[in-house]
Scaffold this motif. Structure first.
Motif, PDB file in Angstrom:
ATOM      1  N   THR B  50       0.831  -1.199   0.000  1.00 42.29           N
ATOM      2  CA  THR B  50       0.000   0.000   0.000  1.00 42.29           C
ATOM      3  C   THR B  50       0.866   1.251   0.000  1.00 42.29           C
ATOM      4  O   THR B  50       0.576   2.224  -0.707  1.00 42.29           O
ATOM      5  CB  THR B  50      -0.925  -0.007   1.229  1.00 42.29           C
ATOM      6  N   ASP B 165      -5.736  -1.201  -4.994  1.00 37.73           N
ATOM      7  CA  ASP B 165      -5.243  -1.732  -3.729  1.00 37.73           C
ATOM      8  C   ASP B 165      -6.179  -2.816  -3.206  1.00 37.73           C
ATOM      9  O   ASP B 165      -7.214  -2.518  -2.623  1.00 37.73           O
ATOM     10  CB  ASP B 165      -5.097  -0.606  -2.703  1.00 37.73           C
ATOM     11  N   GLU B 166      -5.824  -4.034  -3.412  1.00 38.03           N
ATOM     12  CA  GLU B 166      -6.619  -5.193  -2.998  1.00 38.03           C
ATOM     13  C   GLU B 166      -8.104  -4.973  -3.263  1.00 38.03           C
ATOM     14  O   GLU B 166      -8.921  -5.079  -2.361  1.00 38.03           O
ATOM     15  CB  GLU B 166      -6.408  -5.477  -1.503  1.00 38.03           C
TER      16      GLU B 166
HETATM   17 MG   LIG Z   1      -2.298  -2.573   2.146  1.00 35.90          MG
END
Ligand SMILES: [Mg+2]
Ligand SMILES: Nc1ncnc2c1ncn2[C@@H]1O[C@H](COP(=O)(O)OP(=O)(O)OP(=O)(O)O)[C@@H](O)[C@H]1O
Lengths: 305, 356
Positions: B50, B165-166
């Motif tokens: 991240t 992000d995911e």
């Molecule tokens: Mg993360």
């Protein structure tokens, strides 16, 4: 779905029992809330007594008297400029107070909401401290700060910034300062609650989508915390409109607001019906303001485009 | 060749905190991401994925090092001046706006003409198949639909790079598979460079053109899925991606003498490095009769049935464990039973020698 006769009867009985059981509470509420209001309403249609009080004689003079005065010599009706000035001042000062508390309260609430949880509790505590102090004392404290020989003027004069004291006390400015100070917590607390619920990740989403700081504030933050803004504004505007102590202490006798004017009718003015009709008028203005706010709040979400 | 590089991080270091409590979320990361590729950052929780995305998006500035976009240094540009958009893990949809208003937000902020905003918004909604939902509030959507709004919103301004992000971690398995296909389709259709973060190795392998495997603030290996899987650069990569048997031994003259006895042939080009670890994927382990010459002797300790395949756990002479993955047959695994003695061979080239 249909109900059998027995079920329906049982349901009706339950409803009736419900009413019966809550009757004492309802009665008390009606008497306590509506009762005094009713008295005020009735008084506003009576004739003033010689030494205060009322004479039980129907009259609409009190309502007409809100806007007009009867010229004693020519017996003609004239617009009561003084009354209008007082209404106008009340509304204007209340709106300004709301604006000022918002301008100061929003950054304050934002600051508190973005502190770590522990510090947040401390800041909230500090904000609410004035609440636990008597209103009169707080108002006299402001008086002490802004009067001609007060702290503010002494400091400014000692620093050589001004030669003679600035007259703040007994002006609209003084009333504004006083009301903004007194009602600030009422603005900060609902704003804090709304900002606290605001998902700060939306700020990054805004910046990511090419919005600058101002656009993020206007397009994302303000619309989302709007319920807090509306609640804070109501909480400040309504008591400001009926303020009594602050304009009395800081505005002197001259800078009257509706609250002082009403008090005058029940005191020296010896015109209880006029005081009653003015009280009802105040109530109506407050209700109208609430209605406007509630409708604005209801439209909350559709604000985006 | 700089024009084929979309994003580059040069010696990026990001430290959080001061002094003793300082954490190096990124520890000297350099990576080049090519134009139009689907690049995945893969690594365990807390490895800095991240943080790297946030440096590229502009939400954080690196402690040192720089970020380049199309060869231009953008390290100090604020997020709203970077032609880079993010699909947030939490979606971060604007709750007070409708689906269409969410999607058009970026376009409006860019000051595009009204007609273009409307046209692009419609096109984006069609792309993610949400035309019917245009007027809804985002809170009235399912998780998968919100996900698609977030995608459309980030794609609408046609960024040079899309950061994800995911984005699929909040979805259930079935929806996740669907969205994986959808994402891949969107990437191919738009030709936009995707930088995708996940800690799901299967997701990374199936979707990516290239993968960067991260651990503790460093990128350990960058390569295509097949590269990373068959030629892991070190033990961490080998164990993080897929299952692997690790066998300790010593390297001598193109053979590894295993600690358990026996030896296996490896690529002759390797230098004699003394102690090494041999990594072999379970599906590359062949089970042969114990009598076969040169096979590693082993004892079956367990057989675990997984449906399509069966895992055969075995112990070598020194007790170290090896797992073989066999395709299940209908009638059961002939001749294999707990306690049975067998021999092991590895498919040619399957044994990977790791330095550490
Ligand atoms: Mg993360
Ligand atoms: N704002 C911050 N302040 C302090 N430390 C931080 C901050 N952001 C990240 N870190 C630390 O930096 C390291 C990397 O965090 P990062 O969020 O990049 O990990 P990640 O790979 O995205 O993990 P996950 O898969 O759990 O999302 C972690 O140790 C984290 O605790």
């Amino acid at each position: 779905m249909s109900m059998s006769a027995g079920e329906e009867a049982a349901k009706r009985r339950r409803v009736r029992d419900g009413w019966l059981l809550s009757a004492p509470a309802l009665l008390l509420l009606t008497l306590a809330a509506a009762g005094p209001l009713l008295v005020v309403l009735v008084y506003s249609f009576l004739t003033p007594g010689q030494y205060g009080g009322v004479v039980w004689e129907f009259s609409t003079d009190a309502w007409v008297g809100i806007l007009f005065t009867r010229d004693i010599f020519t017996e003609t009706m004239q617009l009561a400029d003084a009354h209008l000035a007082i209404f106008w001042r009340s509304v204007r000062l209340s709106l300004l107070t709301t604006l000022i508390t918002f301008a100061v309260g929003f950054p304050t609430a934002w600051f508190i909401a973005t502190r770590p949880p522990k510090a947040r509790a401390l800041w909230l505590f500090l904000i609410t401290i004035p609440f636990w102090t008597n209103l009169l004392i707080r108002t006299f404290a402001i008086n002490e700060v802004i009067r001609n020989e007060g702290i503010l003027n002494s400091v400014l004069m000692a620093a050589g910034i001004i030669a003679t004291p600035i007259q703040i006390l007994y002006t609209d400015t003084a009333v504004l300062i006083g009301m903004a100070y007194v009602y600030l917590p009422l603005m900060v607390l609902p704003l804090f609650a709304a900002i606290d619920r605001f998902d700060m990740r939306l700020l990054e989403a805004g910046y990511d989508l090419y919005a600058n700081r101002w656009q993020v504030l206007r397009r994302i933050v303000l619309p989302i915390v709007k319920p807090g803004i509306v609640a804070g504004s109501i909480l400040v505007f309504v008591p400001s409109l009926g303020a009594y102590v602050t304009p009395r202490v800081l505005g002197g006798g001259k800078q009257m607001m509706i609250g002082n004017f009403i008090e005058l009718q029940f005191g020296q003015g010896r015109n209880w019906p006029l005081g009653a009709s003015l009280s009802m008028l105040l109530l109506l203005i407050v209700l109208a303001a609430l209605l406007v706010y509630v409708r604005a709040a209801g439209k909350g979400g559709a604000h985006g485009q | 060749m700089t024009e084929t590089i979309a994003v580059e991080a040069r010696n990026a270091i990001k430290a959080f905190g001061q002094g003793d409590v300082a954490v190096r979320a990124l520890d000297d990361v350099s990576v080049q991401i090519r134009k139009g590729e689907f690049f995945t950052l893969l690594g365990p929780s807390g490895c800095g994925k991240t943080t790297l995305l946030r440096l590229i998006a502009g939400f954080e500035t690196p402690t040192s090092g720089s970020i380049l976009l199309d060869g231009k240094d953008i390290t100090s540009d604020p997020p709203n001046r970077r032609p880079v958009n993010t699909v947030f893990q939490s979606y971060a949809l604007f709750p007070h706006l409708t689906v269409a208003q969410n999607v058009s937000f970026g376009l409006q902020m860019q000051g595009r003409p009204k007609a273009e905003v409307t046209a692009t918004t419609d096109r984006m909604l069609a792309l993610v198949r949400l035309e019917a939902m245009a007027g809804r509030k985002t809170s009235q959507l399912s998780g998968g639909q919100q996900q698609r709004v977030a995608l459309a919103r980030a794609l609408a301004p046609q960024p040079k790079v899309l950061l994800l992000d995911e984005p699929l971690s909040a979805l259930d398995l079935k929806l996740r598979k669907e969205m994986q296909t959808e994402l891949k389709r969107l990437q191919t259709e738009t030709g936009i460079t995707f930088i995708f973060v996940t800690h799901d190795q299967e997701e990374a392998l199936t979707m990516s053109d290239r993968i960067g495997v991260m651990s503790a603030g460093k990128i350990l290996q960058i390569g295509g899925p097949r590269d990373i899987y068959t030629r892991p650069a070190n033990r961490f990569v080998a164990s993080f991606i897929g299952e692997t048997n690790f066998l300790p031994g010593t390297l001598r003259d193109g053979r590894v003498i295993l600690a358990s006895g026996g030896s296996i042939e490896v690529a002759a080009t390797l230098r004699n490095a003394g102690n090494v670890t041999v990594a072999v994927r379970p599906e590359q382990v062949r089970i042969v009769p114990a009598t076969e010459p040169d096979a590693l002797p082993a004892t079956i300790t367990d057989l675990v049935y997984f449906g399509t395949d069966t895992h055969c756990h075995m112990a070598l002479a020194d007790g170290s464990e090896v797992v073989a993955r066999l395709q299940s047959s209908v009638s059961g695994e002939a001749g294999l039973e707990r306690g049975g003695r067998v021999g092991l061979r590895f498919a040619p080239g399957a044994a990977q020698v790791l330095g550490e």
